[in-house]
Design a protein around this motif. Structure first.
Motif, mmCIF file in Angstrom:
data_model
loop_
_atom_site.group_PDB
_atom_site.id
_atom_site.type_symbol
_atom_site.label_atom_id
_atom_site.label_comp_id
_atom_site.label_asym_id
_atom_site.label_seq_id
_atom_site.Cartn_x
_atom_site.Cartn_y
_atom_site.Cartn_z
ATOM 1 N N MET A 69 -21.984 8.885 -17.887
ATOM 2 C CA MET A 69 -22.041 7.438 -17.681
ATOM 3 C C MET A 69 -20.760 7.061 -16.945
ATOM 4 O O MET A 69 -19.680 7.021 -17.529
ATOM 5 C CB MET A 69 -22.164 6.713 -19.017
ATOM 6 C CG MET A 69 -23.418 7.079 -19.803
ATOM 7 S SD MET A 69 -24.946 6.759 -18.873
ATOM 8 C CE MET A 69 -24.888 4.970 -18.743
ATOM 9 N N ALA A 70 -20.891 6.862 -15.628
ATOM 10 C CA ALA A 70 -19.728 6.729 -14.757
ATOM 11 C C ALA A 70 -19.132 5.330 -14.814
ATOM 12 O O ALA A 70 -19.832 4.335 -14.638
ATOM 13 C CB ALA A 70 -20.115 7.073 -13.327
ATOM 14 N N SER B 111 -26.801 5.770 -7.955
ATOM 15 C CA SER B 111 -26.243 6.179 -9.240
ATOM 16 C C SER B 111 -24.786 6.605 -9.151
ATOM 17 O O SER B 111 -24.157 6.865 -10.179
ATOM 18 C CB SER B 111 -27.068 7.321 -9.833
ATOM 19 O OG SER B 111 -27.042 8.450 -8.971
ATOM 20 N N GLY B 112 -24.238 6.716 -7.937
ATOM 21 C CA GLY B 112 -22.833 7.085 -7.779
ATOM 22 C C GLY B 112 -22.609 8.525 -7.358
ATOM 23 O O GLY B 112 -21.460 8.994 -7.372
ATOM 24 N N SER C 266 -15.364 6.071 -18.203
ATOM 25 C CA SER C 266 -16.528 6.938 -18.123
ATOM 26 C C SER C 266 -16.762 7.633 -19.456
ATOM 27 O O SER C 266 -15.830 7.845 -20.241
ATOM 28 C CB SER C 266 -16.336 8.001 -17.034
ATOM 29 O OG SER C 266 -16.168 7.407 -15.762
ATOM 30 N N GLN C 267 -18.021 7.987 -19.699
ATOM 31 C CA GLN C 267 -18.375 8.673 -20.937
ATOM 32 C C GLN C 267 -19.216 9.904 -20.612
ATOM 33 O O GLN C 267 -20.137 9.844 -19.801
ATOM 34 C CB GLN C 267 -19.162 7.741 -21.873
ATOM 35 C CG GLN C 267 -18.366 6.538 -22.340
ATOM 36 C CD GLN C 267 -19.204 5.594 -23.190
ATOM 37 O OE1 GLN C 267 -20.410 5.518 -23.037
ATOM 38 N NE2 GLN C 267 -18.544 4.884 -24.091
ATOM 39 N N LEU C 268 -18.876 11.027 -21.264
ATOM 40 C CA LEU C 268 -19.598 12.277 -21.076
ATOM 41 C C LEU C 268 -20.204 12.721 -22.391
ATOM 42 O O LEU C 268 -19.587 12.582 -23.449
ATOM 43 C CB LEU C 268 -18.647 13.376 -20.581
ATOM 44 C CG LEU C 268 -18.282 13.367 -19.093
ATOM 45 C CD1 LEU C 268 -17.038 14.203 -18.856
ATOM 46 C CD2 LEU C 268 -19.439 13.893 -18.254
ATOM 47 N N SER C 269 -21.430 13.238 -22.345
ATOM 48 C CA SER C 269 -22.068 13.770 -23.544
ATOM 49 C C SER C 269 -22.869 15.006 -23.169
ATOM 50 O O SER C 269 -23.435 15.095 -22.073
ATOM 51 C CB SER C 269 -22.974 12.727 -24.194
ATOM 52 O OG SER C 269 -23.951 12.253 -23.292
ATOM 53 N N LYS C 270 -22.920 15.981 -24.086
ATOM 54 C CA LYS C 270 -23.621 17.230 -23.821
ATOM 55 C C LYS C 270 -25.127 17.037 -23.914
ATOM 56 O O LYS C 270 -25.628 16.217 -24.672
ATOM 57 C CB LYS C 270 -23.171 18.303 -24.817
ATOM 58 C CG LYS C 270 -21.717 18.720 -24.662
ATOM 59 C CD LYS C 270 -21.368 19.812 -25.668
ATOM 60 C CE LYS C 270 -19.922 20.252 -25.524
ATOM 61 N NZ LYS C 270 -19.559 21.323 -26.498
ATOM 62 N N LEU C 271 -25.840 17.838 -23.130
ATOM 63 C CA LEU C 271 -27.294 17.851 -23.162
ATOM 64 C C LEU C 271 -27.761 19.218 -23.646
ATOM 65 O O LEU C 271 -27.145 20.241 -23.339
ATOM 66 C CB LEU C 271 -27.872 17.586 -21.766
ATOM 67 C CG LEU C 271 -27.560 16.230 -21.133
ATOM 68 C CD1 LEU C 271 -28.038 16.219 -19.684
ATOM 69 C CD2 LEU C 271 -28.210 15.105 -21.910
ATOM 70 N N LEU D 38 -24.358 4.788 -13.558
ATOM 71 C CA LEU D 38 -23.251 3.834 -13.648
ATOM 72 C C LEU D 38 -23.358 3.065 -14.961
ATOM 73 O O LEU D 38 -24.437 2.597 -15.311
ATOM 74 C CB LEU D 38 -23.278 2.865 -12.465
ATOM 75 C CG LEU D 38 -23.191 3.491 -11.061
ATOM 76 C CD1 LEU D 38 -23.329 2.415 -9.998
ATOM 77 C CD2 LEU D 38 -21.892 4.259 -10.890
ATOM 78 N N ASN D 39 -22.229 2.940 -15.684
ATOM 79 C CA ASN D 39 -22.272 2.205 -16.952
ATOM 80 C C ASN D 39 -21.701 0.801 -16.847
ATOM 81 O O ASN D 39 -21.748 0.038 -17.815
ATOM 82 C CB ASN D 39 -21.569 2.993 -18.062
ATOM 83 C CG ASN D 39 -20.068 3.148 -17.823
ATOM 84 O OD1 ASN D 39 -19.505 2.568 -16.893
ATOM 85 N ND2 ASN D 39 -19.421 3.941 -18.662
#
Length: 316
Positions: free
Chosen positions: A295-296, A165-166, A247-252, A241-242
């Motif tokens: 999402m790297a 996954s990186g 790259s994309q970041l989103s809160k959980l 990995l996207n």
């Protein structure tokens, strides 16, 4: 590591205040175990002043042990199968068996079907299962995660994800940018004064350089990066990995963070003897640290780009 006043097949190691006694009657197997343990963050102890907490015995060609089929059983990763009723614990993998016996000290017997070749990943898997199964019973819970430390705040950043996954690549990029590191693949979590603490389990990094090989090295030795013994996590990055450039970041949410932690720590539900304390620790971690989905993309490979992105998240 050889203990001077004991047989050459015996050695002591310490980790997080726990003392491990490791033995093997086969000289070749003993050498492989010493080499393997030398790459883990275990401290050799020449003259222990107390009895061990965990005793781990390795043997070859002794897998005639009859597994008790009446126990609860389930499959684990890499084709293994676990048998347990909360007290007895067996793990079968590639015709080899790890058997944990509760007591004082805790006994873990590792029986291999054959003597492994140098570099055989089976020995590393079995030894890791054995050590971590024992440590779980003393409040040290393993998680498949890399770990680095934010140089600004001193808080830990856990990079959680499955193989490929990186994790290692991102941890290495941050280490090259001056972030201290804990480990690239596996961490031990424990409660210290009511707060979750993470410590590295493996010293070296294993970064894929092309199928199917990985380069193994210690950033502290190779690049002068700083290795930390432990850190209190403040950020959890669940990485995938996207396949894209950016790259994309989103809160959980806290609930989403907890669900992902459980997936990353399957023994929290598989190993029923310690499921309660393990799940409680993960719940505290989900409350203590902010969870983000990463999402790297390939931009993280640009010099200092990973540090800029992750550093901005830590400051926000």
């Amino acid at each position: 590591i050889q203990v001077s006043d004991r047989p050459a097949s015996q050695a002591f190691y310490s980790v997080a205040g726990r003392l491990l006694f490791v033995e093997s009657g086969d000289p070749q197997l003993r050498n492989l175990i010493e080499l393997l343990f030398g790459g883990w963050q275990l401290t050799p102890v020449s003259f222990p002043n107390r009895s061990p907490d965990i005793r781990i015995s390795f043997s070859c060609g002794e897998t005639s042990l009859e597994l008790p089929r009446h126990l609860n059983q389930f499959e684990i990763a890499e084709g293994g199968r676990c048998y347990t009723d909360g007290a007895d614990f067996y793990l079968a993998l590639s015709n080899s068996v790890v058997h944990l016996v509760n007591g004082t000290p805790l006994d873990v017997n590792v029986s291999l079907a054959r003597l492994p070749e140098p570099g055989d990943p089976l020995l590393a898997r079995l030894a890791s299962f054995a050590v971590c199964a024992g440590l779980r019973r003393f409040g040290l819970f393993d998680v498949h995660s890399a770990g680095v430390v934010n140089p600004g705040s001193g808080k830990g950043v856990l990079i959680v994800g499955p193989s490929g996954s990186g994790k290692s690549t991102l941890a290495l990029q941050l280490a090259l940018s001056g972030w201290p590191y804990l480990s690239d693949d596996e961490l031990l979590l424990s409660l210290v004064d009511g707060e979750v603490e993470a410590r590295g389990f493996r010293s070296f990094f294993a970064v894929r350089s092309g199928e199917p090989f990985k380069n193994c090295f210690e950033p502290e030795i190779m690049f002068g990066s700083q290795r930390m013994a432990q850190a209190s996590p403040g950020l959890l990055l669940f990485i995938r990995l996207n396949g894209e450039e950016k790259s994309q970041l989103s809160k959980l949410t806290q609930a989403e963070t907890m669900a992902r932690l459980i997936r990353a720590c399957p023994w929290a539900t598989y190993d029923t003897a310690i499921a309660g304390p393990n799940l409680e620790l993960l719940s505290r971690l989900a409350r203590q640290a902010k969870g983000l989905n990463l999402m790297a993309g390939t931009d993280l490979l640009e010099p200092d780009r990973a540090s800029q992105i992750i550093g901005s998240v830590c400051r926000s």
